[in-house]
Design a protein around this motif. Sequence first.
Motif, mmCIF file in Angstrom:
data_model
loop_
_atom_site.group_PDB
_atom_site.id
_atom_site.type_symbol
_atom_site.label_atom_id
_atom_site.label_comp_id
_atom_site.label_asym_id
_atom_site.label_seq_id
_atom_site.Cartn_x
_atom_site.Cartn_y
_atom_site.Cartn_z
ATOM 1 N N CYS A 145 0.835 -1.207 0.000
ATOM 2 C CA CYS A 145 0.000 0.000 0.000
ATOM 3 C C CYS A 145 0.865 1.250 0.000
ATOM 4 C CB CYS A 145 -0.922 -0.002 1.211
ATOM 5 S SG CYS A 145 -2.210 -1.275 1.195
ATOM 6 N N SER A 146 1.919 1.249 0.809
ATOM 7 C CA SER A 146 2.804 2.412 0.912
ATOM 8 C C SER A 146 3.480 2.701 -0.417
ATOM 9 C CB SER A 146 3.856 2.185 1.997
ATOM 10 O OG SER A 146 3.256 2.008 3.271
ATOM 11 N N ARG A 147 3.886 1.662 -1.113
ATOM 12 C CA ARG A 147 4.558 1.848 -2.407
ATOM 13 C C ARG A 147 3.593 2.339 -3.484
ATOM 14 N NH1 ARG A 147 8.138 -3.586 -1.286
ATOM 15 N NH2 ARG A 147 9.881 -2.497 -0.264
ATOM 16 N N MET A 148 2.314 1.969 -3.381
ATOM 17 C CA MET A 148 1.327 2.503 -4.311
ATOM 18 C C MET A 148 1.228 4.020 -4.194
ATOM 19 S SD MET A 148 -1.970 -0.094 -4.298
ATOM 20 C CE MET A 148 -2.969 1.029 -5.297
ATOM 21 N N VAL A 149 1.328 4.526 -2.957
ATOM 22 C CA VAL A 149 1.100 5.942 -2.683
ATOM 23 C C VAL A 149 2.394 6.750 -2.696
ATOM 24 C CG1 VAL A 149 0.106 7.555 -1.002
ATOM 25 C CG2 VAL A 149 -0.915 5.304 -1.318
ATOM 26 N N GLY A 150 3.499 6.120 -2.245
ATOM 27 C CA GLY A 150 4.776 6.817 -2.194
ATOM 28 C C GLY A 150 5.115 7.411 -0.856
ATOM 29 N N VAL A 151 4.327 7.080 0.192
ATOM 30 C CA VAL A 151 4.638 7.519 1.557
ATOM 31 C C VAL A 151 4.423 6.338 2.496
ATOM 32 C CG1 VAL A 151 3.980 9.917 1.095
ATOM 33 C CG2 VAL A 151 2.293 8.344 2.059
ATOM 34 N N PRO A 152 5.152 6.279 3.626
ATOM 35 C CA PRO A 152 4.968 5.173 4.571
ATOM 36 C C PRO A 152 3.603 5.229 5.232
ATOM 37 C CG PRO A 152 7.070 6.301 4.927
ATOM 38 C CD PRO A 152 6.250 7.173 4.024
ATOM 39 N N LEU A 153 2.899 4.101 5.270
ATOM 40 C CA LEU A 153 1.547 4.046 5.795
ATOM 41 C C LEU A 153 1.409 2.957 6.848
ATOM 42 C CD1 LEU A 153 -0.421 4.380 2.433
ATOM 43 C CD2 LEU A 153 -0.021 6.182 4.130
ATOM 44 N N ILE A 154 0.539 3.216 7.815
ATOM 45 C CA ILE A 154 0.168 2.241 8.840
ATOM 46 C C ILE A 154 -1.351 2.297 9.003
ATOM 47 C CG2 ILE A 154 2.367 2.453 10.075
ATOM 48 C CD1 ILE A 154 0.872 4.221 12.139
ATOM 49 N N PRO A 155 -1.978 1.326 9.684
ATOM 50 C CA PRO A 155 -3.418 1.435 9.947
ATOM 51 C C PRO A 155 -3.719 2.720 10.711
ATOM 52 C CG PRO A 155 -2.643 -0.759 10.456
ATOM 53 C CD PRO A 155 -1.419 0.062 10.195
ATOM 54 N N HIS A 156 -4.852 3.304 10.441
ATOM 55 C CA HIS A 156 -5.183 4.574 11.075
ATOM 56 C C HIS A 156 -5.371 4.389 12.577
ATOM 57 C CE1 HIS A 156 -6.686 8.608 11.579
ATOM 58 N NE2 HIS A 156 -6.389 8.842 10.312
ATOM 59 N N PRO A 157 -4.824 5.293 13.414
ATOM 60 C CA PRO A 157 -5.011 5.156 14.868
ATOM 61 C C PRO A 157 -6.451 5.353 15.318
ATOM 62 C CG PRO A 157 -3.834 7.187 14.328
ATOM 63 C CD PRO A 157 -3.903 6.388 13.072
ATOM 64 N N LEU A 158 -7.308 5.931 14.491
ATOM 65 C CA LEU A 158 -8.737 5.979 14.794
ATOM 66 C C LEU A 158 -9.343 4.640 14.401
ATOM 67 C CD1 LEU A 158 -9.691 9.533 13.482
ATOM 68 C CD2 LEU A 158 -9.298 8.834 15.831
ATOM 69 N N ARG A 159 -9.613 3.789 15.383
ATOM 70 C CA ARG A 159 -9.949 2.408 15.089
ATOM 71 C C ARG A 159 -11.306 2.235 14.408
ATOM 72 N NH1 ARG A 159 -7.043 -1.549 17.659
ATOM 73 N NH2 ARG A 159 -8.072 -2.879 16.133
ATOM 74 N N THR A 160 -12.316 2.946 14.847
ATOM 75 C CA THR A 160 -13.653 2.701 14.308
ATOM 76 C C THR A 160 -13.746 2.946 12.806
ATOM 77 O OG1 THR A 160 -14.641 3.233 16.450
ATOM 78 C CG2 THR A 160 -16.112 3.228 14.538
ATOM 79 N N PRO A 161 -13.203 4.042 12.285
ATOM 80 C CA PRO A 161 -13.318 4.260 10.836
ATOM 81 C C PRO A 161 -12.209 3.633 10.000
ATOM 82 C CG PRO A 161 -12.440 6.223 11.873
ATOM 83 C CD PRO A 161 -12.711 5.251 12.979
ATOM 84 N N THR A 162 -11.309 2.851 10.611
ATOM 85 C CA THR A 162 -10.190 2.305 9.847
ATOM 86 C C THR A 162 -10.667 1.380 8.734
ATOM 87 O OG1 THR A 162 -8.625 2.481 11.679
ATOM 88 C CG2 THR A 162 -8.107 0.872 9.983
ATOM 89 N N VAL A 163 -11.589 0.472 9.033
ATOM 90 C CA VAL A 163 -12.101 -0.458 8.017
ATOM 91 C C VAL A 163 -13.621 -0.354 7.967
ATOM 92 C CG1 VAL A 163 -12.294 -2.835 7.237
ATOM 93 C CG2 VAL A 163 -10.185 -2.067 8.347
ATOM 94 N N GLN A 164 -14.124 -0.019 6.798
ATOM 95 C CA GLN A 164 -15.572 0.026 6.574
ATOM 96 C C GLN A 164 -15.903 -0.886 5.408
ATOM 97 O OE1 GLN A 164 -17.820 3.697 6.952
ATOM 98 N NE2 GLN A 164 -18.652 3.412 4.903
#
Length: 321
Positions: A145-164
Amino acid sequence: MAIDLSGNKRKGALELPKTATGFDQVFHAVRARKPRYDGKLPTEPRWRSDFVLQDIKPPTLKLQDFGYEAGELNRGYGTIDETALAGPTQLLTPEGVVSLKGVCDKLEAYAGSSEFIVTRRVRGADLMSPFINNMIRDRNFLLACSRMVGVPLIPHPLRTPTVQINYFEGRSGDEREIAKWHRDGMDYVFTIQLNDASEYEGGRFKYFQGRTDDFDGVTESDERIKEAPCDDLGATLFIHGSHMYHAVTPVTSGRRVTFVLSLFCPYFSSQDSNTFWHLAGDDGILATIPNWLRLKWPTKNPSIDFSLRAGSPAITWSDLQ
């Protein structure tokens, strides 16, 4: 001549409404309720790291292609955060997609209704499913995912909206299930298509190739309204969600399911685009307050601190080389 959800004809108007703003957005926040979940998810497959495809090179558009100036964008570490859209492409192997689809089909029993953005959805799906939780915290997955965008990414710290997970059944008239024209609170949003387009009619992903502050007054015939052809099972699309108005046309027959994942760049944490009322419009005020404080709490080392909060490996700039 377009027809809105109330059946009134409006010359040249967009087929789908725009999400609420101002007082109406606050009204949605007051009415929103915590999703129901009894913890009785049926048996699901195990996530495997080899479900992630390697060397993904999707077509991309830059935010400059949407009218943004380079000086308006996040920058640092020798990089401009400029990817607006990447894909559609295949991110998971066929077996991985089928496994994810099976998990999301089972979670539909916990889908709630909403009038804010998407009619019927499950929020916080990684809190319900070990498969999804392990998938979005897998180092191979995050690197892809990070390579698709070009910046380092992690799961969002806001847990409820992370996966819908969004569910659309073919319906007509006022009962149509829709995703209104909206921009996301999240910056880094990935959508994985969990049906082949032959299984439904409608359900087209539309976006406005222009600045968000130029969207008001746009009509259906505007040449800046584009479509991303996410027709194949497993098609994965990245959008810089906070900088792009987008919508999904109603499904008129069949069934369409999408997995929507919001990731987070800890290196640009101070520039995160979330607003309190956008989150509260989906999850309610009381549920949003503790998450909001957790996101905004000062940090000395964002890359490590946010990775620990998200329960994931830290992805660094050197990992993207």
